[in-house]
Design an enzyme around this catalytic site. Structure first.
Site, PDB file in Angstrom:
ATOM      1  N   HIS A 154       0.835  -1.201   0.000  1.00 33.51           N
ATOM      2  CA  HIS A 154       0.000   0.000   0.000  1.00 33.51           C
ATOM      3  C   HIS A 154       0.876   1.260   0.000  1.00 33.51           C
ATOM      4  CE1 HIS A 154      -3.665   2.273   1.576  1.00 33.51           C
ATOM      5  NE2 HIS A 154      -2.683   3.115   1.855  1.00 33.51           N
ATOM      6  N   GLU A 155       1.835   1.326   0.892  1.00 34.69           N
ATOM      7  CA  GLU A 155       2.673   2.527   0.976  1.00 34.69           C
ATOM      8  C   GLU A 155       3.498   2.705  -0.291  1.00 34.69           C
ATOM      9  OE1 GLU A 155       1.877   4.605   3.043  1.00 34.69           O
ATOM     10  OE2 GLU A 155       0.825   3.365   4.505  1.00 34.69           O
ATOM     11  N   HIS A 158       1.454   4.283  -2.967  1.00 38.55           N
ATOM     12  CA  HIS A 158       1.446   5.746  -2.846  1.00 38.55           C
ATOM     13  C   HIS A 158       2.704   6.310  -3.500  1.00 38.55           C
ATOM     14  CE1 HIS A 158      -2.088   6.313  -0.450  1.00 38.55           C
ATOM     15  NE2 HIS A 158      -1.621   5.761   0.657  1.00 38.55           N
ATOM     16  N   HIS A 164      -5.782   7.165  -2.527  1.00 37.11           N
ATOM     17  CA  HIS A 164      -6.682   6.121  -2.027  1.00 37.11           C
ATOM     18  C   HIS A 164      -7.848   5.913  -2.979  1.00 37.11           C
ATOM     19  CE1 HIS A 164      -4.857   7.023   2.080  1.00 37.11           C
ATOM     20  NE2 HIS A 164      -4.470   5.830   1.711  1.00 37.11           N
ATOM     21  N   TYR A 213      -9.910   2.453   1.973  1.00 40.63           N
ATOM     22  CA  TYR A 213     -10.097   2.466   3.416  1.00 40.63           C
ATOM     23  C   TYR A 213     -10.993   1.292   3.813  1.00 40.63           C
ATOM     24  CZ  TYR A 213      -8.741   7.461   4.060  1.00 40.63           C
ATOM     25  OH  TYR A 213      -8.108   8.658   4.135  1.00 40.63           O
TER      26      TYR A 213
HETATM   27 ZN   LIG Z   1      -2.666   5.071   2.193  1.00 40.56          ZN
END
Ligand SMILES: [Zn+2]
Ligand SMILES: *[C@@H]1O[C@H](CO)[C@@H](O)[C@H](O)[C@H]1NC(C)=O
Ligand SMILES: *[C@@H]1O[C@H](CO)[C@@H](O)[C@H](O)[C@H]1NC(C)=O
Ligand SMILES: *[C@@H]1O[C@H](CO)[C@@H](O)[C@H](O)[C@H]1NC(C)=O
Ligand SMILES: *[C@@H]1O[C@H](CO)[C@@H](O)[C@H](O)[C@H]1NC(C)=O
Ligand SMILES: *[C@@H]1O[C@H](CO)[C@@H](O)[C@H](O)[C@H]1NC(C)=O
Ligand SMILES: *[C@@H]1O[C@H](CO)[C@@H](O)[C@H](O)[C@H]1NC(C)=O
Ligand SMILES: *[C@@H]1O[C@H](CO)[C@@H](O)[C@H](O)[C@H]1NC(C)=O
Ligand SMILES: *[C@@H]1O[C@H](CO)[C@@H](O)[C@H](O)[C@H]1NC(C)=O
Ligand SMILES: *[C@@H]1O[C@H](CO)[C@@H](O)[C@H](O)[C@H]1NC(C)=O
Ligand SMILES: *[C@@H]1O[C@H](CO)[C@@H](O)[C@H](O)[C@H]1NC(C)=O
Ligand SMILES: *[C@@H]1O[C@H](CO)[C@@H](O)[C@H](O)[C@H]1NC(C)=O
Length: 799
Positions: A154-155, A158, A164, A213
């Site tokens: 996930h990071e 980014h 997101h 999320y």
């Molecule tokens: Zn994130």
């Protein structure tokens, strides 16, 4: 006949579940307190109020900036793993890189002085900037409890340029944000961007994205803050298992990916061309493409017969041919890039025990243009009425074909041999496989807590440690409706020769998503690393000898053994997710286990620094105020420790060289009295461990910026935490140090340890302070020999 075996990669296929005997004293600790903490929970608990929970904005970044080409990274992203990272996180970051290599065209390499690179460190929480900020060092934090592969993926998404998922312009068509349930002050985390701001790359809204999320994000109270417009997805959002299909599609579109580094081939035999595989002419029988055989299998493995007019596998009818007849199926020619491969396939034997399957490789080199044939593995076993997963490790460096040779044995056969769902990738095979059959029944009848706990059979790591995995099928009492999983060391045959407490083995437990295409699998995994200094509640070493710190337990056959405490998580996977995807297939689950030595990651940026050869000046990382525990672990060899964790084989070589030469830089020995340790490995090569604590004198006056280059002696100035830091040049046995590179050091000075390579110019320029850690390390550093034959014995029993 050639018997070729890679002991480290042996596979135990176990067909039955081992029920635990009552052993109430076994203790378990949860890595994360048993809470399934998402990225946002972790950051929130730390009081961080980052943009959208885990995005670091910098001054340059209009928060609505579209991700343009200048925010992209090159296909190969330079990285530095900072010493501040936890060991388990370091190992997992390298595993996350392997997922990128398998599923995308993005690759990672240790930083060698490129202008822009990612510095992965242990900050407070888990966060990253979005895109390549073009600012040299770019930080990405993997803090406490962020050491999960999905979080790391996930990071890095980014960092690669993704926002997101629920901030897409069209999100209101798919989710409803419950504004009144959001903690006040956190509403901005639910902003959305219009389509001039964030590009959805023409991919549909993705509830399964690893970038979405979860329903509990930023809530005040217990009610969800995000409600999916399609209710079925309520518990799907927020998954942190692996990339979703659409995550990959978007990434591959953004970076124009057409191929991945490590994926090679997959074949489920659904198409008549059988993926370009060919029937060999050197045999006397053929494989047939079928969808059913009366003696079994009744269905293929890909679709389990659920799809009409499809569902094929390859079958060699051993009842139709005479003894000794063979049928050979050859793959098309494949071109390896990395030099190590894992071949996975499902095998079904409905013939006779004496019918055999051989896996061969034909390798074509300029010396042998017609190819040389090597037997890789012989698969035998009693007929069984289900498909069995096999992993075969190959080690091929030039173009090759894989051959499946079926041989009719001496016994009476009513059926034959079948194979399906082949995958070949340039990745490392898992070391062990725990196949739990009849799983739905188990799930439906297991009570919560220890009464529903089952244990895997015992396994041995390639270093010789015996271990076992405990699985709570219906969760622990505190956390029901979850799978809970714990890794235990258990007493084993080599315990007298091994070093204790067990140091820096990383155990990875993967619940396999049995999706046909390896690239689309979203397996669920957690890793545990044995920290030799970790203590249990009664101040014993947690990973000490199981017969010292463990409790008595019994194998199903009644043999007693000692089981050490377990480390893992009670929030491994919810039953809801367990029943989704292909975790349970043919009513079985596979738990893949790999236990590997990651002690080479202890050393300062093992992969980053050593390969520095910049034209003008070469640099090293200097941490002005940090204390680092540095263990130089010279390892000559080991497919096990190098190939898995090193991004490319060439890096592996260079790292090995550089660390190995640290032994020759004998200042290390002059500083401490640490004994060299010989560890039991599959190869007979010893590993020497020397450890010291190194401290750099604190920096005093920090200059404002790099603009008027404060670094002397051709040092390079970089900005770390808004302050300039010099990375100083070094040679084979000399280096510059000090905050401006003003001081010169060399291996003649015995207050300094130098880890340098003869080819390259890496040096750790830190001053040595000896502390008690050295002594503790010495305690578990004991010589061990004569134990190599164990793994060989073990491999024989495995097939
Ligand atoms: Zn994130
Ligand atoms: C949480 O909800 C309660 C009750 O509605 C409210 O009093 C409180 O201020 C809220 N806290 C935050 C941080 O939003
Ligand atoms: C991908 O291809 C598009 C169109 O050819 C091009 O504009 C873009 O710069 C490429 N992106 C990368 C990362 O190469
Ligand atoms: C295998 O061969 C036997 C004997 O020739 C035959 O009876 C049987 O139908 C064959 N099986 C398949 C699946 O073709
Ligand atoms: C390779 O095969 C060809 C044709 O079968 C043969 O003529 C040639 O001699 C072989 N080359 C070698 C090096 O064996
Ligand atoms: C891999 O293959 C190379 C050459 O093909 C060989 O030198 C090496 O020993 C092999 N390694 C293993 C672990 O089999
Ligand atoms: C699963 O195991 C249970 C208990 O051992 C048994 O009763 C049941 O028949 C098994 N089911 C299958 C499909 O094998
Ligand atoms: C699993 O645990 C839950 C929660 O305690 C319980 O309600 C359920 O009955 C358990 N399942 C079985 C089969 O015992
Ligand atoms: C490999 O790929 C095939 C076809 O895509 C898939 O069906 C299968 O499950 C995979 N096989 C293994 C052993 O992972
Ligand atoms: C009992 O089972 C264990 C583990 O499977 C094995 O190591 C041991 O040799 C067995 N003991 C006997 C007496 O069969
Ligand atoms: C190093 O720099 C010199 C001139 O300073 C240049 O001629 C040479 O090509 C450079 N080498 C590399 C590898 O960049
Ligand atoms: C180092 O590189 C810079 C440009 O990057 C050049 O101006 C300088 O002359 C080089 N120095 C040496 C010693 O090669």
């Amino acid at each position: 006949m050639v018997w070729f075996s890679v002991p480290a990669l042996l596979t135990w296929l176990l067909l039955q579940v081992v029920w635990s005997q009552p052993a109430p004293e076994t203790t378990e600790i949860d890595l994360d307190g048993g809470i399934d903490q998402d990225i946002f929970d972790i950051n929130e608990a730390l009081g961080l109020n980052l943009f959208e929970g885990d995005i670091k904005l910098d001054g340059l970044q209009g928060r609505n900036s579209i991700i343009g080409d200048n925010y992209r990274w090159p296909y190969t992203i330079p990285y530095v793993l900072e010493d501040s990272l936890e060991m388990n996180a370091k190992g997992l970051i390298l595993k996350a890189f392997e997922q990128y290599r398998l599923k995308t065209c993005i690759d990672f390499k240790p930083w060698e002085g490129e202008k822009d690179y990612i510095s992965v460190f242990k900050g407070s929480g888990c966060w990253s900037s979005v895109g390549n900020r073009q600012q040299g060092l770019q930080q990405l934090s993997i803090g406490a409890n962020c050491d999960r592969i999905g979080t790391i993926e996930h990071e890095f998404l980014h960092a690669l340029g993704f926002w997101h998922e629920q901030s897409r312009s069209d999100r209101d068509d798919y989710v409803s944000i419950m504004w009144d349930r959001i903690q006040s002050g956190y509403e901005h985390n639910f902003n959305k961007y219009d389509d001039t701001t964030s590009d959805s790359l023409n991919v549909p809204y993705d509830y399964t994205s690893v970038m979405h999320y979860s329903k509990t994000a930023f809530r005040n109270g217990t009610e969800p803050t995000i409600i999916t417009n399609i209710p079925d997805f309520t518990d799907v959002i927020g998954q942190r298992m692996d990339f979703s299909d659409y995550d990959l599609q978007k990434l591959n579109r953004l970076y124009n990916c057409t191929s991945s580094l490590s994926f090679m081939d997959t074949c489920s035999f659904e198409l008549e061309n059988i993926c370009g595989m060919i029937q060999s002419s050197d045999d006397n029988s053929d494989w047939q493409r079928l969808s059913q055989v009366p003696a079994g299998p009744n269905t293929d493995h890909t679709n389990m017969g659920e799809c009409e007019d499809s569902g094929y596998f390859m079958h060699f009818n051993t009842s139709a041919v005479g003894e000794g007849s063979t049928a050979v199926l050859e793959s098309r020619i494949l071109y390896p890039k990395r030099g190590f491969q894992c071949l996975q396939f499902y095998f079904y034997n409905s013939g006779h025990e004496s019918d055999q399957l051989y896996v061969w490789v034909t390798e074509y080199t300029s010396d042998h243009p017609n190819g040389t044939l090597t037997l890789i593995e012989e698969i035998r076993g009693s007929p069984a009425d289900y498909w069995q997963l096999h992993h075969v490790s190959l080690n091929v460096t030039s173009k090759f074909r894989v051959l499946f040779q079926g041989v009719r044995g001496t016994g009476v056969s009513n059926g034959g041999l079948s194979i399906d769902d082949i995958n070949l990738s340039e990745t490392q095979c898992p070391h062990h496989v725990w196949h739990i059959r009849n799983f739905t029944h188990l799930l439906d009848t297991s009570p919560e807590g220890t009464a529903g706990r089952i244990y895997s059979p015992p396994f041995y790591s390639s270093e010789g440690y015996a271990f076992q995995v405990g699985l709570y099928v219906n969760g622990t009492s505190d956390n029901p409706f979850n799978l809970a999983i714990y890794l235990h060391l258990i007493s084993g045959a080599n315990d007298d020769q091994l070093q204790w407490p067990c140091a820096w083995l990383q155990g990875t437990m993967i619940l396999l998503d049995q999706h046909p295409d390896i690239r689309q699998r979203m397996s669920n995994q957690r890793s545990v690393t044995t920290d030799p200094l970790a203590l249990d509640s009664s101040s014993n070493y947690f990973w000490d000898r199981p017969d010292k710190v463990g409790s008595t337990a019994y194998f199903p056959n009644g043999t007693a053994f000692m089981r050490g405490p377990g480390s893992g998580t009670s929030a491994f996977l919810t039953h809801q997710r367990l029943r989704s995807r292909d975790f349970i297939k043919e009513d079985g689950v596979y738990i893949l286990l790999t236990v590997e030595d990651i002690s080479h990651l202890l050393s300062t940026q093992p992969s980053a620094s050593p390969t520095f050869v910049m034209n003008n000046s070469s640099a090293n990382t200097i941490r002005p105020t940090s204390t680092a525990t540095i263990t130089a672990t010279p390892t000559t060899s080991t497919a096990t420790s190098t190939t898995t964790t090193k991004p490319t084989s060439s890096t592996a070589t260079s790292t090995t060289t550089s660390t190995a030469t640290s032994t020759t830089t004998s200042t290390a020995t002059s500083t401490t009295t640490t004994n060299p340790t010989t560890r039991l490995t599959t190869t007979t090569t010893p590993i020497t461990t020397t450890s010291v604590i190194l401290t750099e004198p604190p920096a005093t006056d920090i200059l404002d910026s790099c603009s008027d280059n404060p670094c002397e002696n051709d040092g390079i100035c970089i900005i770390v935490d808004e302050a300039p830091v010099c990375r100083c040049p070094a040679g084979d046995n000399w280096w510059y140090m000090g905050e401006k590179c003003e001081k010169k050091g060399s291996t003649q000075e015995n207050t300094v340890i130098a880890v340098s390579s003869s080819i390259t110019v890496f040096v750790v320029m830190l001053i040595v302070t000896i502390t008690s850690v050295v002594c503790l390390k010495k305690k578990y550093s004991q010589g061990k020999e004569n134990s190599e034959n164990l793994t060989l014995e073990e491999s024989k029993t495995s097939f």
